[in-house]
Design an enzyme around this catalytic site. Structure first.
Site, PDB file in Angstrom:
ATOM      1  N   GLY A  14       2.103 -23.381 102.328  1.00 26.81           N
ATOM      2  CA  GLY A  14       0.798 -23.414 103.002  1.00 26.81           C
ATOM      3  C   GLY A  14       0.160 -24.775 103.128  1.00 26.81           C
ATOM      4  O   GLY A  14      -1.061 -24.866 103.343  1.00 26.81           O
ATOM      5  N   GLY A  15       0.939 -25.843 103.048  1.00 26.41           N
ATOM      6  CA  GLY A  15       0.365 -27.178 103.164  1.00 26.41           C
ATOM      7  C   GLY A  15      -0.373 -27.412 104.468  1.00 26.41           C
ATOM      8  O   GLY A  15      -1.482 -27.963 104.488  1.00 26.41           O
ATOM      9  N   ASP A  34       8.199 -18.075 107.733  1.00 24.64           N
ATOM     10  CA  ASP A  34       9.121 -18.765 106.830  1.00 24.64           C
ATOM     11  C   ASP A  34      10.101 -17.749 106.257  1.00 24.64           C
ATOM     12  O   ASP A  34       9.774 -16.565 106.145  1.00 24.64           O
ATOM     13  CB  ASP A  34       8.374 -19.469 105.693  1.00 24.64           C
ATOM     14  CG  ASP A  34       9.152 -20.669 105.146  1.00 24.64           C
ATOM     15  OD1 ASP A  34      10.247 -20.448 104.583  1.00 24.64           O
ATOM     16  OD2 ASP A  34       8.683 -21.809 105.274  1.00 24.64           O
ATOM     17  N   ILE A  57      13.108 -17.922 112.617  1.00 22.48           N
ATOM     18  CA  ILE A  57      12.372 -18.203 113.842  1.00 22.48           C
ATOM     19  C   ILE A  57      13.195 -17.838 115.071  1.00 22.48           C
ATOM     20  O   ILE A  57      12.677 -17.262 116.043  1.00 22.48           O
ATOM     21  CB  ILE A  57      11.956 -19.684 113.883  1.00 22.48           C
ATOM     22  CG1 ILE A  57      10.917 -19.959 112.790  1.00 22.48           C
ATOM     23  CG2 ILE A  57      11.408 -20.071 115.253  1.00 22.48           C
ATOM     24  CD1 ILE A  57      10.549 -21.412 112.626  1.00 22.48           C
ATOM     25  N   SER A  76       6.794 -27.980 110.139  1.00 25.06           N
ATOM     26  CA  SER A  76       7.540 -28.952 109.343  1.00 25.06           C
ATOM     27  C   SER A  76       8.966 -28.436 109.216  1.00 25.06           C
ATOM     28  O   SER A  76       9.335 -27.810 108.223  1.00 25.06           O
ATOM     29  CB  SER A  76       6.894 -29.107 107.957  1.00 25.06           C
ATOM     30  OG  SER A  76       7.572 -30.073 107.197  1.00 25.06           O
ATOM     31  N   CYS A  79      14.223 -30.585 106.621  1.00 24.08           N
ATOM     32  CA  CYS A  79      14.453 -32.033 106.660  1.00 24.08           C
ATOM     33  C   CYS A  79      15.886 -32.423 106.308  1.00 24.08           C
ATOM     34  O   CYS A  79      16.320 -33.537 106.608  1.00 24.08           O
ATOM     35  CB  CYS A  79      13.495 -32.729 105.694  1.00 24.08           C
ATOM     36  SG  CYS A  79      13.741 -32.274 103.955  1.00 24.08           S
ATOM     37  N   SER A 367       7.372 -29.632 100.291  1.00 25.16           N
ATOM     38  CA  SER A 367       6.098 -29.532 100.994  1.00 25.16           C
ATOM     39  C   SER A 367       5.654 -30.888 101.540  1.00 25.16           C
ATOM     40  O   SER A 367       6.417 -31.859 101.553  1.00 25.16           O
ATOM     41  CB  SER A 367       5.041 -28.939 100.063  1.00 25.16           C
ATOM     42  OG  SER A 367       3.878 -28.588 100.787  1.00 25.16           O
TER      43      SER A 367
END
Length: 388
Positions: A14-15, A34, A57, A76, A79, A367
């Protein structure tokens, strides 16, 4: 004015949502998405009223996205495809599949969102995924800015350099002539608070630092350049000291966070040691608490022991004596609450009691910094939406 309808993709813990709440904009997260079950548990604990789709997604059809009538997308993406340890497989990495699906959907939406904010690691800016993102945004009529900023830019003593992209589907605000340049500062904005925080991007170093870290640290395995960089960081008065982010109740569970004897003996020379008066710490990763090298700083709890004296000539002593000397420093890991503090999460953020400490470190490492994103959202979302 109606609140902005926001879609939060790769919502994690939840950032983005916390940053949205902090930035002063009237907005509603209509759906968070998510697939990480632990992150979803923590997200729902903090935002019980927000619909959370625990699904991939790319498994969500275009029709379902169109029904949301969204004004903004915050995301986000994973990564790992863009990091050195992730082998930089970029768009051929399966973990990039969902992001490419989002890019494919964007021009097909019946009403594309006016705003987009994306965060990712350093390395994304050189990826094919980034190039595809820029191509799609341009074709869809978005103006955008890209930047690389760290929490130190807003006075937080933690290095976490990240790539950010802000896009607005409008002729106002964001200039198209900055597409090719990745900024290293926050864009200029009329908001006084943002401008004050942006001033921190021009470090005001003093001739000499204060606190223990200004000693000669060449007894550890670091170069003189690294030593000088740390001294310079600790001399930057625009950065808050570590002690302002510490948990006052940690002494009650200090034993749980102290480094184990075997860890001290094996890794002492490469530990990144900070003190309560330090104005720096290295990036916390998802391996913090399990691995040592490069996963985050450790804190010297003892205010009486001198770090330099303990390390000087350490290898000349027996294992028993080395351990005795190292233990006088009371080196400990930052607690998950303290890591969350350094990542800008508000005091209202909480973990469910049944989430283990290792899992807390892991999701925090994945996060983002809430304060940095909040500042960017203030810039992206024009004054007409600010609740002032």
């Amino acid at each position: 004015m109606e609140p902005l309808r926001v879609l939060e993709l790769y919502s994690g813990i939840g950032g983005m949502h916390f940053a949205l709440k902090d930035c002063g904009v009237a907005a509603q997260v209509v759906v968070a998405v998510d697939i990480n079950t632990t992150a979803n548990q923590i997200y729902q604990h903090n935002f019980p009223c927000t619909p959370l789709w625990s699904k991939s997604i790319e498994g969500i059809p275009l029709e379902d996205f169109n029904k949301l009538s969204i004004d903004a997308i915050l995301m986000s993406p994973p990564c790992q495809p863009f990091t050195r340890l992730g082998l930089k497989r970029d768009v051929v990495d399966q973990r990039t599949k969902s992001f490419l699906y989002v890019l494919d959907l964007l021009p097909k939406l019946s009403s594309p969102p006016r705003y987009i904010l994306l965060e990712n690691v350093k390395g994304f800016e050189e990826s094919c995924a980034r190039n595809q993102l820029v191509k799609i945004l341009t074709e869809c009529g978005y103006h955008f800015k890209e930047m690389m900023v760290s929490p130190t830019s807003v006075g937080i003593p933690n290095s976490r350099l990240r790539y950010y992209l802000m896009a607005r589907r409008s002729e106002e605000g964001l200039s198209a002539d900055t597409h090719s340049k990745i900024l290293e500062t926050f864009p200029v904005h009329d908001d006084k608070d943002v401008l004050e925080q942006s001033a921190a991007l021009c470090p005001r170093h003093t001739e000499t630092g204060d606190g223990p870290e200004c000693a000669q640290f060449l007894y550890k395995l670091e170069t003189r350049a690294e030593q000088q960089r740390k001294q310079q960081q600790n001399s930057d008065q625009s950065i808050t000291q570590i002690q302002d982010f510490l948990d006052p109740d940690v002494d009650l569970n200090l034993e749980q966070y102290l480094l184990l004897p075997k860890t001290l003996l094996r890794y002492a020379p490469i530990l990144d040691i900070v003190h309560p008066t330090s104005r720096r710490s290295i990036c916390f990763t998802k391996g913090y608490g399990r691995y040592v090298e490069g996963t985050g700083s450790v804190l010297q709890s003892s205010t009486e022991a001198e770090t330099e004296s303990v390390f000087r000539g350490l290898e000349e002593h027996s294992e028993e004596e080395r351990l005795r000397r190292l233990q006088t420093l009371q080196l400990r890991y930052f607690t998950p609450r303290e890591v969350a503090n350094l990542m800008g999460f508000p005091q209202g953020f909480a973990f469910p009691d049944d989430v283990p400490v290792k899992q807390r470190y892991k999701v925090l490492g994945n996060s983002l910094n809430v304060v940095v994103v909040s500042k960017l959202l203030r810039i992206l979302l024009s004054e007409e939406h600010l609740g002032r």
